[in-house]
Design an enzyme around this catalytic site. Structure first.
Site, mmCIF file in Angstrom:
data_model
loop_
_atom_site.group_PDB
_atom_site.id
_atom_site.type_symbol
_atom_site.label_atom_id
_atom_site.label_comp_id
_atom_site.label_asym_id
_atom_site.label_seq_id
_atom_site.Cartn_x
_atom_site.Cartn_y
_atom_site.Cartn_z
ATOM 1 N N ALA A 13 0.677 -1.006 -0.054
ATOM 2 C CA ALA A 13 -0.005 0.454 0.371
ATOM 3 C C ALA A 13 0.520 1.395 -0.060
ATOM 4 C CB ALA A 13 -0.837 -0.019 1.178
ATOM 5 N N ARG A 24 7.129 11.038 -9.558
ATOM 6 C CA ARG A 24 5.624 12.314 -10.569
ATOM 7 C C ARG A 24 5.845 13.483 -10.224
ATOM 8 N NH1 ARG A 24 0.189 9.562 -8.041
ATOM 9 N NH2 ARG A 24 -0.199 8.116 -9.858
ATOM 10 N N SER A 41 1.137 -4.719 -3.762
ATOM 11 C CA SER A 41 -0.208 -2.828 -5.023
ATOM 12 C C SER A 41 -1.520 -4.080 -4.750
ATOM 13 C CB SER A 41 0.286 -2.608 -5.715
ATOM 14 O OG SER A 41 -0.187 -1.675 -6.223
ATOM 15 N N CYS A 45 -7.935 -4.823 2.178
ATOM 16 C CA CYS A 45 -9.057 -5.407 3.808
ATOM 17 C C CYS A 45 -10.322 -5.722 2.192
ATOM 18 C CB CYS A 45 -9.415 -3.697 3.322
ATOM 19 S SG CYS A 45 -7.542 -2.576 4.407
ATOM 20 N N ASP A 295 1.491 0.224 8.422
ATOM 21 C CA ASP A 295 1.044 -0.229 9.212
ATOM 22 C C ASP A 295 2.270 -0.732 10.476
ATOM 23 O OD1 ASP A 295 -1.307 -0.584 8.687
ATOM 24 O OD2 ASP A 295 -1.135 -2.556 7.653
ATOM 25 N N ASN A 317 -1.800 4.929 2.048
ATOM 26 C CA ASN A 317 -2.008 5.541 1.243
ATOM 27 C C ASN A 317 -1.871 6.845 1.379
ATOM 28 O OD1 ASN A 317 -2.714 3.888 -1.821
ATOM 29 N ND2 ASN A 317 -3.342 3.205 0.125
ATOM 30 N N TYR A 440 -29.177 19.554 3.219
ATOM 31 C CA TYR A 440 -30.534 19.062 3.726
ATOM 32 C C TYR A 440 -31.658 19.037 2.376
ATOM 33 C CZ TYR A 440 -35.985 19.098 4.604
ATOM 34 O OH TYR A 440 -36.710 19.041 5.009
#
Length: 578
Positions: A13, A24, A41, A45, A295, A317, A440
């Site tokens: 992850a 990037r 990768s 979960c 983790d 992430n 609402y």
């Protein structure tokens, strides 16, 4: 500037996120990921949903949103990141700035030089120290290999009975997968007093347990597994607890994980008493050239200010992006977490953030809990359903400490929990919640949304207007002990109250709230009154009327009959208490 070399240990992850962010921002950097597994990768979960059949193919957990597999070739061609699978990091030489790795297929070793090192070593599953844990019928749920092994046993028809040890999120999800999709006779064993310990307080946990039982899962709490004994045919086993023996063809252990800081510790980096790698807000370790996240670290709890272990793919992430930004020359920080959590269990969604009342009290807060059951959108809208929310607040400062909830409409629940989580992270108060702006329209919310009602209810409790009893208190006093001076005053209409009056006789009095002012002479003055309605709203109005009339021995049962039923405290079908 010379090309910078980045080595990332771990490619599930955090590692891929950090690698892609670096490339990037700095395409000239040389980035390599190493992982001892062949699968990289992937969405761990999603494993329970693969086992259940909701996700049909294992490859879906390793694919992008545009349906490309995240293979080493994908990362190299699409991202410019080199990946070395089936390669284990053996040691870090911080002086020479190298990582010694072993290629598991050939057992050859190689040194990888780095300018920056990222440790994304994840977590390791806890193991129950009892005999029989090495039996072939016992499986864990920690990676895709475990998922494939479990799915293979189920699809081959080899499993008729399953025992799941641990009723945390994974345990509950796996119970659903076993019982719902595969029709397996499933038992869930938990050492704690209730399911989802540490996430929910007892009342909501009982609602979850009741739902599990409704769907055919046997739930055993406060039980300790002593042994897993091999069966006569060698394939099945008996799970022996301190209270019973459970036959099983498959045993799944889901008793939590601990941070994997072994490599960091061996390299002389600072680790916590729990074995987690210690990092600063920029996610740097005690060596500024080495970063860590996911983790394998602990994060700061934004309510207590203390470190805690919160293994979540979402955190990994976000932390991966922060690490990538910092290695590429930027400045980003990770402040901490309030422990936002969500899980789907059959038709019920469960979500929480912050502290439970028990945890808040243990941290020294004067913790008060408000419980509200209300429609999750306009009560007249066809798709409305009841949502249960419990708020934990500090009596002295009125600071919000935590929220938890259950509902059938999961998106609606998670949206509310996320909104309150944002307030928790900013040290929000009750007034912030009461006045929280909620978009609402009847299909999505009520004009007085449930989160606003929750804040208002907590305000009334703290200000002394609403004197409450929890459903557990009602059960103990009225049902289990059946104390002679305790009566229930039901302020609903006669039709709703009739089954209870029939079941409990003179101990259950029905006086509708709208006629209470004219019927005060019927209210015993020498008894303790538990005032109930369907949800706690009309009973609050009745409580105020009683107080104005001089009746001081009354309390409002939080959540009303709806909470008592959802928690399995009262069963209408049998007209008796559980």
């Amino acid at each position: 500037m010379a090309t910078q070399h980045v080595v990332i240990v771990g490619a599930v992850a955090l590692g891929p996120k950090a690698a892609c962010r670096i490339k990037r921002l700095r395409p000239d950097f040389d980035v390599v990921m190493v992982d001892q597994d062949q699968y990289i990768s992937y969405g761990g979960c999603g494993i329970p949903y693969y086992v259940s059949g909701d996700v049909s193919d294992l490859s879906a957990l390793m694919s992008t949103s545009f349906h490309m597999l995240r293979t080493p070739e994908f990362f190299e061609k699409a991202k410019g990141v080199r990946v070395m699978t089936r390669t284990r990091a053996e040691a870090v030489d911080r002086e020479r700035k190298t990582v010694r790795v072993r290629h598991l297929e050939t057992q050859t070793e190689q040194e990888l030089p780095y300018d920056y090192l990222v440790l994304a070593t994840g977590s390791v599953p806890n193991v129950i120290p009892v005999p029989g844990m090495d039996h072939p019928a016992v499986e864990r749920v920690s990676n895709l290999h475990d998922a494939a092994a479990i799915k293979d046993k189920l699809s081959n028809g080899a499993v008729g009975r399953a025992v799941i040890i641990g009723a945390g999120a994974i345990g509950c999800e796996m119970a659903e997968a076993m019982a719902d999709m595969w029709g397996v006779e499933t038992s869930l064993v938990e050492i704690a007093p209730h399911v989802l310990p540490g996430v929910l307080d007892p009342v909501l946990a009982r609602m979850v347990a009741a739902h599990l039982r409704e769907r055919g899962v046997a739930v055993y709490t406060e039980e300790i597994v002593r042994e897993i004994r091999s069966g006569g045919n060698g394939a099945s086993v008996t799970v022996c607890t301190d209270k019973r023996d459970l036959e099983a063809d498959l045993v799944i252990t889901a008793v939590g994980v601990r941070p994997n800081g072994r490599l960091a510790q061996q390299a002389g980096l600072l680790v916590s008493p729990r074995g987690a790698i210690v990092v600063n807000r920029r996610l740097q370790t005690s060596d500024p050239w080495i970063y860590a996240g996911g983790d394998c670290i602990e994060v700061t709890h934004l309510i207590t200010g203390k470190p805690f272990h919160f293994p979540q793919g979402s955190l990994a992430n976000r932390q991966g992006r922060i690490i990538g930004t910092n290695i590429a020359g930027g400045h980003a920080t990770f402040e901490g977490s309030v422990g936002s959590f969500a899980v789907k269990i059959f038709d019920m969604a469960v979500a929480a953030a912050g502290l439970t009342r028990k945890a808040a009290s243990a941290e020294g807060f004067d913790a008060v809990q408000a419980l509200v059951i209300q429609a999750d959108r306009a009560h007249f809208y066809p798709t409305q359903d009841l949502m249960t929310l419990a708020l934990v607040v500090d009596r002295k400062t009125r600071r919000l400490l935590g929220i938890q909830g259950v509902s059938r409409n999961g998106d609606a629940l998670v949206g509310r929990i996320n909104a309150v989580a944002a307030l928790l992270a900013r040290r929000g108060t009750l007034e912030d919640l009461s006045n929280l702006e909620v978009a609402y329209t009847p299909p999505f919310a009520a004009a007085m949304d449930i989160v606003n009602a929750l804040g208002n209810t907590a305000e009334n409790i703290l200000d002394g207007h609403n004197v409450t009893a929890d459903p557990d208190d009602f059960e103990q006093c009225f049902l289990l002990e059946a104390q002679e001076d305790a009566l229930c005053l039901d302020v609903r209409g006669p039709r709703n109250a009739a089954p209870f009056v029939k079941a409990y006789g003179d101990r259950w009095i029905n006086v509708p709230q709208e006629t209470l002012a004219q019927s005060l002479e019927a209210i015993p003055k020498d008894k303790r009154l538990f005032v109930v309605c369907n949800s706690g709203v009309r009973s609050y109005e009745a409580l105020l009327q009683l107080r104005a009339a001089g009746v001081k021995n009354a309390v409002n049962v939080q959540g009303g009959v709806a909470a008592l039923k959802k928690a399995g405290i009262i069963r209408l079908d049998k007209e008796e208490a559980t």
